[in-house]
Design an enzyme around this catalytic site. Structure first.
Site, PDB file in Angstrom:
ATOM      1  CE  LYS A 204      -1.004   2.237   5.421  1.00 38.83           C
ATOM      2  NZ  LYS A 204      -2.295   1.585   5.074  1.00 38.83           N
ATOM      3  NE  ARG A 214       0.192  -5.695   7.628  1.00 38.97           N
ATOM      4  CZ  ARG A 214       1.430  -5.601   7.135  1.00 38.97           C
ATOM      5  NH1 ARG A 214       2.211  -6.664   7.148  1.00 38.97           N
ATOM      6  NH2 ARG A 214       1.885  -4.465   6.637  1.00 38.97           N
ATOM      7  NE  ARG A 225      -0.976  -4.337   2.552  1.00 41.74           N
ATOM      8  CZ  ARG A 225      -1.423  -4.680   3.757  1.00 41.74           C
ATOM      9  NH1 ARG A 225      -0.884  -4.124   4.838  1.00 41.74           N
ATOM     10  NH2 ARG A 225      -2.395  -5.562   3.905  1.00 41.74           N
ATOM     11  CD  GLU A 241       2.538   9.698  -2.862  1.00 39.19           C
ATOM     12  OE1 GLU A 241       1.359  10.035  -3.100  1.00 39.19           O
ATOM     13  OE2 GLU A 241       3.042   8.637  -3.304  1.00 39.19           O
ATOM     14  CE  LYS A 256      -1.495   3.272   9.583  1.00 42.14           C
ATOM     15  NZ  LYS A 256      -2.762   2.681   9.096  1.00 42.14           N
ATOM     16  CB  SER A 282      -0.502  -1.828  15.774  1.00 40.38           C
ATOM     17  OG  SER A 282       0.282  -2.153  14.632  1.00 40.38           O
ATOM     18  CE1 TYR A 321      -5.546   0.803  17.055  1.00 41.93           C
ATOM     19  CE2 TYR A 321      -3.231   1.433  17.029  1.00 41.93           C
ATOM     20  CZ  TYR A 321      -4.344   0.955  16.379  1.00 41.93           C
ATOM     21  OH  TYR A 321      -4.272   0.614  15.049  1.00 41.93           O
TER      22      TYR A 321
END
Length: 334
Positions: A204, A214, A225, A241, A256, A282, A321
């Protein structure tokens, strides 16, 4: 009249592109409704769905409209639904306690959807604190304002238990804390939830494409982040990872965002024998919708091309989506 041979192509790949039927027959990759997972937001304290301005067609659901969206996705043949809870602002605090409240919005939504679709639709839940903290980070902060990895893991273990108690089939830890998959797996196993799967957000990235999300979750985040999500410059790191997540018991893994990281997605898919997911996030959605609204691209073709590219890179499952819309179109021969 003499004929000269050997002056034209000896091989003509175009023969396999001549008609729609021919192209369908030789297609190497096909989208199917069961490839798709619908991310959905449910907001506490609203009586009508709230449109998300940067994501035309996507809303923050009420509990009732979420149930309807889940039923519609099931009818379309979508494989699963990934739920994100949006609590009332007054319930946010430093520890994100609304995220571990058995009566918190996400846990209530899981129960609602389970009552609506049972086990016919795979119910997934976002396992992260960012929606519930007043500072907007994915974990607990220490005295210096840094995300405390190990204190956060304790909160994730609690979240896993309450989400599993609510009836979720799959938890999706998205916080990118070191050791999160192992701690969550242990918490599930020790509380009698051995059958609940873990979809690891393995790679990610700290991406600019999260912007519209957000708004969707009412994020309180100030700053970024970058200290816990991956650097967009790195690809090998994702394989490290991946190795850790698999060793800790991940049942499925995810990359992602999707489109900016198709190279990473392919490397992950080539390296594992567990299902691989990709999240078309998004910002990817918003760009296509915005360009289409301006008449710059063909919306439907662009959606299918983007999703096909994600599948071609190795994704078994795609969070998008457009899941229900595309699944409906595929069933109608789109």
């Amino acid at each position: 009249m003499s004929t000269t041979y050997g002056t034209f192509p000896g091989s003509r790949p175009r023969r396999l592109r001549t008609t729609p039927a021919m192209r369908r027959m030789v297609a190497e990759h096909r989208l199917h409704p069961a490839d798709l997972i619908l991310p959905a937001f449910v907001r506490e304290g609203i009586s009508q769905p709230v449109p998300i301005s940067a994501m035309p067609g996507v809303v923050q659901h009420t509990r009732d409209t979420l149930r309807k969206a889940a039923a519609e996705a099931l009818e379309a043949g979508v494989a699963g639904i990934m739920l994100f809870g949006v609590p009332e602002d007054a319930k946010k605090d430093a520890l994100g306690t609304a995220g571990t409240d058995p009566d918190g919005i996400l846990q209530v939504a899981i129960r609602d959807v389970k009552a609506e679709v049972g086990d016919e639709l795979v119910i997934m839940s976002d396992l992260c604190l960012d929606e519930y903290t007043d500072h907007g980070h994915c974990g607990v902060l220490d005295e210096q304002g840094r995300v405390d990895n190990d204190a956060t893991l304790e909160r994730y273990a609690e979240m896993a238990q309450v989400q599993a108690d609510a009836g979720v089939h799959v938890v999706g830890p998205s916080g990118m804390m070191d050791g999160q998959v192992g701690v969550i797996r242990d918490a599930l196993d020790q509380t009698g939830h051995e059958d609940v799967s873990v979809l690891a957000y393995t790679a990610k990235y700290a991406s600019a494409f999260y912007g519209p999300f957000r708004e969707a979750v009412g994020s309180s985040l100030k700053g970024d982040r970058k200290t816990y999500q991956q650097d967009p410059a790195n690809a090998r790191e994702s394989l490290r990872e991946l190795e850790l997540d698999l060793a800790e018991g991940a049942d499925m893994v995810m990359v992602k965002p999707a489109l900016p990281y198709l190279d990473v997605l392919q490397r992950v898919a080539d390296a594992v024998d567990v299902p691989v997911a990709a999240y078309q996030i998004s910002g990817e959605y918003a760009m296509i919708e915005a360009a289409a609204a301006n008449g710059w691209i063909d919306r439907d073709r662009a959606i299918l091309e983007a999703l096909t590219g994600i599948k071609r890179a190795g994704a078994n499952m795609i969070l998008t989506y457009w899941a229900t819309e595309v699944a409906q179109g595929l069933k109608q021969g789109l």
